[in-house]
Design an enzyme around this catalytic site. Structure first.
Site, mmCIF file in Angstrom:
data_model
loop_
_atom_site.group_PDB
_atom_site.id
_atom_site.type_symbol
_atom_site.label_atom_id
_atom_site.label_comp_id
_atom_site.label_asym_id
_atom_site.label_seq_id
_atom_site.Cartn_x
_atom_site.Cartn_y
_atom_site.Cartn_z
ATOM 1 N N ARG A 178 -14.078 -26.444 -38.380
ATOM 2 C CA ARG A 178 -13.057 -26.314 -37.653
ATOM 3 C C ARG A 178 -12.027 -27.369 -37.549
ATOM 4 N NH1 ARG A 178 -15.704 -22.621 -37.844
ATOM 5 N NH2 ARG A 178 -16.634 -21.367 -36.299
ATOM 6 N N SER A 253 -15.731 -20.581 -27.940
ATOM 7 C CA SER A 253 -16.486 -21.804 -27.774
ATOM 8 C C SER A 253 -15.746 -22.800 -27.529
ATOM 9 C CB SER A 253 -17.051 -22.006 -29.055
ATOM 10 O OG SER A 253 -18.011 -20.999 -29.552
ATOM 11 N N GLU A 349 -13.499 -28.095 -29.073
ATOM 12 C CA GLU A 349 -12.772 -27.035 -30.228
ATOM 13 C C GLU A 349 -11.446 -26.672 -29.979
ATOM 14 O OE1 GLU A 349 -15.747 -24.073 -31.970
ATOM 15 O OE2 GLU A 349 -13.956 -22.521 -32.141
HETATM 16 C C1 LIG Z 1 -13.658 -14.624 -27.175
HETATM 17 C C2 LIG Z 1 -13.131 -15.577 -28.147
HETATM 18 C C3 LIG Z 1 -13.990 -15.636 -29.641
HETATM 19 C C4 LIG Z 1 -13.423 -16.757 -30.504
HETATM 20 N N1 LIG Z 1 -14.473 -16.673 -31.488
HETATM 21 C C5 LIG Z 1 -14.167 -17.664 -32.482
HETATM 22 C C6 LIG Z 1 -14.773 -17.770 -33.613
HETATM 23 O O1 LIG Z 1 -16.002 -17.028 -33.866
HETATM 24 N N2 LIG Z 1 -14.599 -18.472 -34.725
HETATM 25 C C7 LIG Z 1 -13.437 -19.393 -34.470
HETATM 26 O O2 LIG Z 1 -13.272 -20.031 -35.424
HETATM 27 N N3 LIG Z 1 -12.753 -19.155 -33.329
HETATM 28 C C8 LIG Z 1 -12.951 -18.495 -32.436
HETATM 29 N N4 LIG Z 1 -12.131 -18.241 -31.396
HETATM 30 C C9 LIG Z 1 -11.090 -19.184 -31.294
HETATM 31 C C10 LIG Z 1 -9.631 -18.440 -31.746
HETATM 32 O O3 LIG Z 1 -9.861 -17.209 -31.778
HETATM 33 C C11 LIG Z 1 -9.175 -19.280 -33.145
HETATM 34 O O4 LIG Z 1 -9.036 -20.472 -33.067
HETATM 35 C C12 LIG Z 1 -7.856 -18.352 -33.336
HETATM 36 O O5 LIG Z 1 -7.630 -18.976 -34.790
HETATM 37 C C13 LIG Z 1 -6.683 -18.867 -32.669
HETATM 38 O O6 LIG Z 1 -5.627 -18.043 -32.867
HETATM 39 P P1 LIG Z 1 -4.303 -18.015 -31.878
HETATM 40 O O7 LIG Z 1 -3.292 -17.437 -32.662
HETATM 41 O O8 LIG Z 1 -4.785 -17.288 -30.673
HETATM 42 O O9 LIG Z 1 -3.972 -19.336 -32.007
HETATM 43 P P2 LIG Z 1 -3.260 -20.414 -30.604
HETATM 44 O O10 LIG Z 1 -4.303 -20.531 -29.415
HETATM 45 O O11 LIG Z 1 -2.098 -19.718 -30.106
HETATM 46 O O12 LIG Z 1 -2.750 -21.518 -31.146
HETATM 47 C C14 LIG Z 1 -3.837 -22.623 -31.680
HETATM 48 C C15 LIG Z 1 -3.390 -23.940 -32.335
HETATM 49 O O13 LIG Z 1 -2.673 -23.384 -33.590
HETATM 50 C C16 LIG Z 1 -1.468 -23.619 -33.392
HETATM 51 N N5 LIG Z 1 -0.424 -22.720 -34.114
HETATM 52 C C17 LIG Z 1 -0.660 -21.268 -33.697
HETATM 53 N N6 LIG Z 1 -0.018 -20.599 -34.679
HETATM 54 C C18 LIG Z 1 0.714 -21.464 -35.578
HETATM 55 C C19 LIG Z 1 1.483 -21.409 -36.739
HETATM 56 N N7 LIG Z 1 1.934 -20.296 -37.009
HETATM 57 N N8 LIG Z 1 1.963 -22.321 -37.228
HETATM 58 C C20 LIG Z 1 1.446 -23.979 -37.029
HETATM 59 N N9 LIG Z 1 0.405 -24.264 -35.745
HETATM 60 C C21 LIG Z 1 0.059 -22.860 -35.170
HETATM 61 C C22 LIG Z 1 -1.182 -23.921 -31.901
HETATM 62 O O14 LIG Z 1 0.094 -24.912 -31.713
HETATM 63 C C23 LIG Z 1 -2.377 -24.640 -31.624
HETATM 64 O O15 LIG Z 1 -2.621 -25.800 -31.887
HETATM 65 C C24 LIG Z 1 -12.605 -17.564 -30.389
HETATM 66 C C25 LIG Z 1 -11.663 -17.299 -29.256
HETATM 67 C C26 LIG Z 1 -11.984 -16.307 -27.973
HETATM 68 C C27 LIG Z 1 -11.297 -16.159 -26.927
#
Ligand SMILES: Cc1cc2nc3c(=O)[nH]c(=O)nc-3n(C[C@H](O)[C@H](O)[C@H](O)COP(=O)(O)OP(=O)(O)OC[C@H]3O[C@@H](n4cnc5c(N)ncnc54)[C@H](O)[C@@H]3O)c2cc1C
Length: 353
Positions: A178, A253, A349
């Site tokens: 992560r 998580s 995380e």
């Molecule tokens: C129900 C649920 C289950 C999940 N299960 C998992 C799992 O199994 N495994 C796992 O690893 N994660 C899991 N996650 C966490 C999440 O889905 C991941 O971390 C995902 O990659 C976040 O993507 P996002 O686009 O929503 O990011 P955001 O929440 O929008 O951003 C996360 C971070 O990335 C940065 N960011 C976003 N896009 C960019 C970009 N284009 N350039 C630079 N920085 C950027 C943001 O500034 C922030 O710091 C889960 C979340 C939920 C709600």
């Protein structure tokens, strides 16, 4: 590394800067805070205009994908940049491999489904992870024995200070559990615009090591699974275990599984024989954070508008009108009790904003 010419600032772009926008629809915790500035990026020209004309280095910035890995603790005094860049392309095939490039604003699960529909193997265990492609390398998303570093080829990113395009290979991304360089040395300096994955065309390297996947396949009497069978199994497991953020606000998580020295693990095992952990090196063990939290009595506990989920202690939820501050306070209380009982520090995380 190569840059775009300054001439790009003259390209037409439809940048609309909005003020005092509620971020509630843009984060899966459903926290209702406001951003003082909010802009959506629909193509690379718009991103360049933004980088070259808006003094971004002097502003407080939040780059936003699907908002599924964030806890917004207060109003955001700065510019939220919502990345909507779209497109999925097969860029080359060679032998048993295909290289697929996806733009940062693509929904992660849509990319997974696209690959499965084309019989491209490698992403199936990562089915149904919320969020967008651009955030996937940020924390090297992982599930069911696979992380994106296993199939990652390279990413493209725009340097915020200069508007220059940079290409990062896996080594430059410094992936860990992560973790990536974008959470450390490169934090806040780049906007990821596209990610390329190296996937298999035939002879897929299936990963069915997780007991839960094996169980679903066994129940369905599937002996020789396809990548679609594995994806379907992962989707079924996730839907049965994890709260759907559309129904109950959460960010998956909340804490990472902590890594502890083997001797500390062995000592704790004497008092807690059911302690769950697996080896990550000759002298290190990763311990299940969910188990530690459950042992501290948090599982299913409701505190005001928030709480630890009844089936997944590691998932903190918003029961309706929780503030980010409330969820943060709960997280800190959980962290303190785990430290007190086990002497282990668990780290979020989720990105705290
Ligand atoms: C129900 C649920 C289950 C999940 N299960 C998992 C799992 O199994 N495994 C796992 O690893 N994660 C899991 N996650 C966490 C999440 O889905 C991941 O971390 C995902 O990659 C976040 O993507 P996002 O686009 O929503 O990011 P955001 O929440 O929008 O951003 C996360 C971070 O990335 C940065 N960011 C976003 N896009 C960019 C970009 N284009 N350039 C630079 N920085 C950027 C943001 O500034 C922030 O710091 C889960 C979340 C939920 C709600």
């Amino acid at each position: 590394m190569y840059g775009f010419s300054q001439a790009f600032i003259y390209l037409p772009a439809q940048l609309i800067l909005q003020h005092n926008i509620s971020l509630k629809p843009f984060n899966t915790f459903g926290i209702d805070v406001k951003a003082s500035e909010f802009v959506e990026i629909n193509n690379l020209d718009e991103l360049l205009v933004l980088c070259l004309n808006f003094n971004l280095t002097e502003r407080n910035l939040l780059v936003l994908g699907g908002g599924s890995n964030l806890l917004l603790t207060k109003d955001f005094n700065g510019m939220v940049i919502k990345i909507n860049l779209k497109g999925i392309n097969t860029i080359k095939t060679e032998g048993n491999y295909v290289w697929v490039k996806a733009m940062a604003g693509e929904v992660w699960h849509d990319l997974v489904l696209h690959c499965i529909a084309n019989n491209y193997g490698g992403l199936e265990n990562l089915s149904l992870i919320p969020g967008c492609v651009g955030a996937s390398p940020m924390q090297n998303i992982g599930a069911y024995g696979v992380e994106i570093k296993d199939v990652f080829e390279e990413l493209e990113a725009i340097e915020i200070a200069t508007g220059e395009k940079h290409v990062f290979n896996a080594e430059a991304c410094k992936f860990g559990y992560r973790e990536s360089v974008f959470k450390h040395q490169a934090k806040g300096k780049f906007i990821i615009t596209a990610v390329t994955f190296k996937l298999t065309i035939n002879n897929h390297k299936l990963n069915t090591s997780y007991g839960a996947i094996q169980e679903v396949l066994k129940n369905k009497q599937i002996v020789e699974p396809t990548i679609k069978d594995i994806s379907n199994a992962v989707i079924a497991i996730r839907q049965s275990k994890l709260p759907n953020p559309k129904l109950l606000g959460n960010a998956g998580s909340f804490f990472k599984n902590p890594e502890i020295p083997l001797n500390q693990f062995n000592q704790l095992k004497e008092t807690y024989p059911n302690l769950v952990g697996y080896s990550t090196g000759p002298n290190t063990i990763k311990v299940a954070a969910g188990w530690l939290i459950e042992q501290c009595g948090w599982k299913g506990k409701v505190v005001g508008n928030t709480g630890s989920h009844k089936d997944q202690a590691l998932v903190l939820v918003n029961y309706g009108n929780a503030t980010g501050e409330e969820i943060y306070m709960l997280a800190m209380a959980i962290q303190a009790s785990v430290k007190q009982k086990f002497g282990i520090t668990i780290h979020p995380e989720v990105n705290l904003i």
